[in-house]
Design a protein around this motif. Sequence first.
Motif, PDB file in Angstrom:
ATOM      1  N   ASP A 518      17.247   9.903 -14.155  1.00  0.00           N
ATOM      2  CA  ASP A 518      18.293   9.578 -13.193  1.00  0.00           C
ATOM      3  C   ASP A 518      19.461  10.533 -13.417  1.00  0.00           C
ATOM      4  O   ASP A 518      19.402  11.426 -14.276  1.00  0.00           O
ATOM      5  N   SER A 519      20.528  10.353 -12.666  1.00  0.00           N
ATOM      6  CA  SER A 519      21.636  11.298 -12.699  1.00  0.00           C
ATOM      7  C   SER A 519      22.288  11.398 -14.067  1.00  0.00           C
ATOM      8  O   SER A 519      22.709  12.483 -14.491  1.00  0.00           O
ATOM      9  N   ASN A 520      22.391  10.272 -14.766  1.00  0.00           N
ATOM     10  CA  ASN A 520      23.014  10.323 -16.085  1.00  0.00           C
ATOM     11  C   ASN A 520      22.119  11.014 -17.110  1.00  0.00           C
ATOM     12  O   ASN A 520      22.616  11.645 -18.048  1.00  0.00           O
ATOM     13  N   GLU A 521      20.821  10.906 -16.943  1.00  0.00           N
ATOM     14  CA  GLU A 521      19.932  11.691 -17.802  1.00  0.00           C
ATOM     15  C   GLU A 521      20.050  13.181 -17.476  1.00  0.00           C
ATOM     16  O   GLU A 521      19.927  14.028 -18.362  1.00  0.00           O
ATOM     17  N   VAL A 522      20.295  13.503 -16.219  1.00  0.00           N
ATOM     18  CA  VAL A 522      20.531  14.909 -15.847  1.00  0.00           C
ATOM     19  C   VAL A 522      21.753  15.445 -16.580  1.00  0.00           C
ATOM     20  O   VAL A 522      21.733  16.546 -17.147  1.00  0.00           O
ATOM     21  N   ALA A 523      22.835  14.669 -16.564  1.00  0.00           N
ATOM     22  CA  ALA A 523      24.057  15.095 -17.247  1.00  0.00           C
ATOM     23  C   ALA A 523      23.809  15.285 -18.736  1.00  0.00           C
ATOM     24  O   ALA A 523      24.249  16.269 -19.345  1.00  0.00           O
ATOM     25  N   ALA A 524      23.079  14.352 -19.340  1.00  0.00           N
ATOM     26  CA  ALA A 524      22.770  14.452 -20.768  1.00  0.00           C
ATOM     27  C   ALA A 524      21.879  15.663 -21.040  1.00  0.00           C
ATOM     28  O   ALA A 524      22.031  16.339 -22.068  1.00  0.00           O
ATOM     29  N   ALA A 525      20.963  15.945 -20.125  1.00  0.00           N
ATOM     30  CA  ALA A 525      20.069  17.086 -20.302  1.00  0.00           C
ATOM     31  C   ALA A 525      20.844  18.395 -20.283  1.00  0.00           C
ATOM     32  O   ALA A 525      20.633  19.279 -21.129  1.00  0.00           O
ATOM     33  N   TRP A 526      21.752  18.540 -19.317  1.00  0.00           N
ATOM     34  CA  TRP A 526      22.558  19.765 -19.253  1.00  0.00           C
ATOM     35  C   TRP A 526      23.406  19.922 -20.520  1.00  0.00           C
ATOM     36  O   TRP A 526      23.594  21.032 -21.029  1.00  0.00           O
ATOM     37  N   ARG A 527      23.921  18.803 -21.027  1.00  0.00           N
ATOM     38  CA  ARG A 527      24.725  18.874 -22.251  1.00  0.00           C
ATOM     39  C   ARG A 527      23.867  19.407 -23.410  1.00  0.00           C
ATOM     40  O   ARG A 527      24.309  20.265 -24.182  1.00  0.00           O
ATOM     41  N   CYS A 528      22.648  18.933 -23.504  1.00  0.00           N
ATOM     42  CA  CYS A 528      21.739  19.416 -24.552  1.00  0.00           C
ATOM     43  C   CYS A 528      21.429  20.895 -24.375  1.00  0.00           C
ATOM     44  O   CYS A 528      21.399  21.669 -25.339  1.00  0.00           O
ATOM     45  N   ILE A 529      21.188  21.307 -23.138  1.00  0.00           N
ATOM     46  CA  ILE A 529      20.814  22.692 -22.852  1.00  0.00           C
ATOM     47  C   ILE A 529      21.918  23.651 -23.255  1.00  0.00           C
ATOM     48  O   ILE A 529      21.678  24.684 -23.891  1.00  0.00           O
ATOM     49  N   ILE A 530      23.149  23.321 -22.892  1.00  0.00           N
ATOM     50  CA  ILE A 530      24.264  24.219 -23.191  1.00  0.00           C
ATOM     51  C   ILE A 530      24.560  24.243 -24.691  1.00  0.00           C
ATOM     52  O   ILE A 530      24.869  25.294 -25.262  1.00  0.00           O
ATOM     53  N   GLU A 531      24.441  23.099 -25.338  1.00  0.00           N
ATOM     54  CA  GLU A 531      24.713  23.049 -26.778  1.00  0.00           C
ATOM     55  C   GLU A 531      23.713  23.873 -27.579  1.00  0.00           C
ATOM     56  O   GLU A 531      24.064  24.458 -28.609  1.00  0.00           O
ATOM     57  N   ASP A 532      22.476  23.937 -27.119  1.00  0.00           N
ATOM     58  CA  ASP A 532      21.431  24.671 -27.841  1.00  0.00           C
ATOM     59  C   ASP A 532      21.377  26.106 -27.328  1.00  0.00           C
ATOM     60  O   ASP A 532      20.556  26.456 -26.492  1.00  0.00           O
ATOM     61  N   GLY A 533      22.240  26.942 -27.844  1.00  0.00           N
ATOM     62  CA  GLY A 533      22.417  28.285 -27.297  1.00  0.00           C
ATOM     63  C   GLY A 533      21.208  29.183 -27.374  1.00  0.00           C
ATOM     64  O   GLY A 533      21.065  30.089 -26.565  1.00  0.00           O
ATOM     65  N   HIS A 534      20.320  28.975 -28.340  1.00  0.00           N
ATOM     66  CA  HIS A 534      19.152  29.843 -28.489  1.00  0.00           C
ATOM     67  C   HIS A 534      17.865  29.081 -28.192  1.00  0.00           C
ATOM     68  O   HIS A 534      16.822  29.356 -28.785  1.00  0.00           O
TER      69      HIS A 534
END
Length: 689
Positions: A518-534
């Motif tokens: 859902d939308s909140n999982e999308v937000a959490a996913a983007w947060r994970c993606i940006i935090e994991d730079g490599h």
Amino acid sequence: MTDNATTAPADTDGLHEDGSPERLAIDTIRTLSMDAVQAANSGHPGTPMALAPVGWTLWTKFLRYDPNHAHWPNRDRFILSVGHASMLLYSLLHLAGVKQPDGAPAVSLDDIKQFRQLSSKTPGHPEYSHTVGVETTTGPLGQGCGNSVGMAIAERWMAARYNQPGATLFDHDVYALCGDGDMMEGVAAEAASLAGHLKLSNLCWIYDSNHISIEGGTDLAFDEDVGMRFDAYGWNVVHVDDANDVAALTAAFDTFRAATDRPTLIIVHSVIGWGSPRAGSEKAHGEALGEENVRLTKQAYGWPEDKSFYVPDGVQEHFAQSMIDRAAPLREAWEETLAKYRTEHPELAAEVDAILSGALPEGWDSDIPSFETDAKGLASRDASGKVLNAIAKKMPWLIGGSADLAPSTKTDIKGEASFSANNYAGRNFHFGVREHAMGSVVNGMALSGLRSYGSTFLVFLDYMRPPVRLSALMELGTTWVFTHDSIGVGEDGPTHQPIEQIAMMRATPGLDTIRPGDSNEVAAAWRCIIEDGHQPAALVLSRQALPTLDRSKYASADGVKQGGYVLADSDGTPDVILIATGSEVSLAIEAHEKLVGEGIKSRVVSLPSWYRFEKQSAEYKESVLPAAVSARVAIEMAGEIGWDRYVGLKGQTITMSTFGASAPIAKLADKYGFTPDKVVQVAKDVMGR
């Protein structure tokens, strides 16, 4: 053309007199390459032998690259797209004296002796981050070409954003060495077309036209006029009739350096395996020459026949010093400029420093929205667009685009211009209907430090699988946004309904495939993606609206960080566990409520990222999926491959075993069993009720 070793190259090559530093260096590259391949009894000697003069001319006369500071941000880039010719690059790195950060040689003579051996710095094809001086992983032909376009784009973008009057931080060039195989690959054609359209005058491809492929002459399958093709692409085309003609090579590179309105293609005609009994033959391409042929070739070069891995005195010193003399003053001036820039342009300097270090700007995630409970909900592609834009406001070097699908993938950055030949500062990229090139270009942008993303429909992953795989192999922080993720595409039918693509991505080592529910999982996913730079990530999103779950009733979407979490539960040990991803999470919730209403202890596990979940401790995984509960049902509108890991021998899946069909989504859900009643029925079956 196959038996010319008896003709002394010194009499016919158009180089310099025997014994000159130039000739010694060029023949050192050739013989190191021959000896390394022969010692390994594996590899490709012919191209390094033919192109040694090209490598020597470029590196010692033009390449702005300080061997003592291999990671200098404004260095020129050299890409060996013909990755099978890796000994050419390793020889150049060795003779240039390129250093690792600790001062040790990037490629020592011992490393060359260990060519293609386990754990050596000289693997069969160049590997990014494995060997200092290797700018990108190459081998699959055409990928290096696409990467070079991405690097040239990155330089243009950074120059447009950060260069200031009297303070030039970015003005480097990008060189890619490619061959007949690259020119046959569609990805190179796509990338060349895009580069010409964007007028990337900082880009130079050197095309080794030797007319040889593994099967024989290229005329078996390839006889086009490549120069005319590139002229049509809008490139500047220069011909060098003989790869041994250093003067002509020098003039060609001068022509490139003078170009200001288009990329340059230098077509170099060479003889593969030059100087050997196998010269001009496919037998010089992909196998060792053989001891006797190596001896005869050295004899033809006037080289000591009894010496292997021989580097004459002074060759390395002369080679390295020529590069240092040219590049070191440029690097030192650049460092002085950056120091002054930090004082005069502190905000822009902070961005530059963050790009160079991989750091995140302070407060980068402060505007990420939290989505209110909504039964109607939002398509996860729409939620992704909102989150992407919230992050982009705080992170200007988050840039990317789509393969002509931004209105559908929701990946445009609002209020920002398009990157074009007239505006290199734009953040929205239009890759055109070129998925394969988009992937390799996005990788090239990431290799230059930018947080780049590319997007298309999930089913078109098939058109760009190689760069997605290479992003994982190189551990790049690229983001792949794939929308229209299931049979939920509906009326577009089976050609646009992905079935097997998610399984392919999950099978790719190092690729974080995330399918939010859902939308909140999308937000959490983007947060994970940006935090994991490599950490490359594939974000898999729906076209259809997904209910935004009531997080006061169900668990927080923060569980996405662990890859999987208990979303809804009953008191005590569950009788059955429903596991789902993406659009099927809300379906699992509906079925869960029905089961609970019938007195059955049900648990719903949202499992958006298998990759992340498998990295968790055994204790955490047991807390989510207790081994004692064998009654499990996995629900996903995709193929079932891999789900046995989570449902076990006694569980079942509600997945796709066929292609989809063209119909409204409700009809498809009924046809393929993606309904609450079907899930309840299967849940009872696995419980034996």
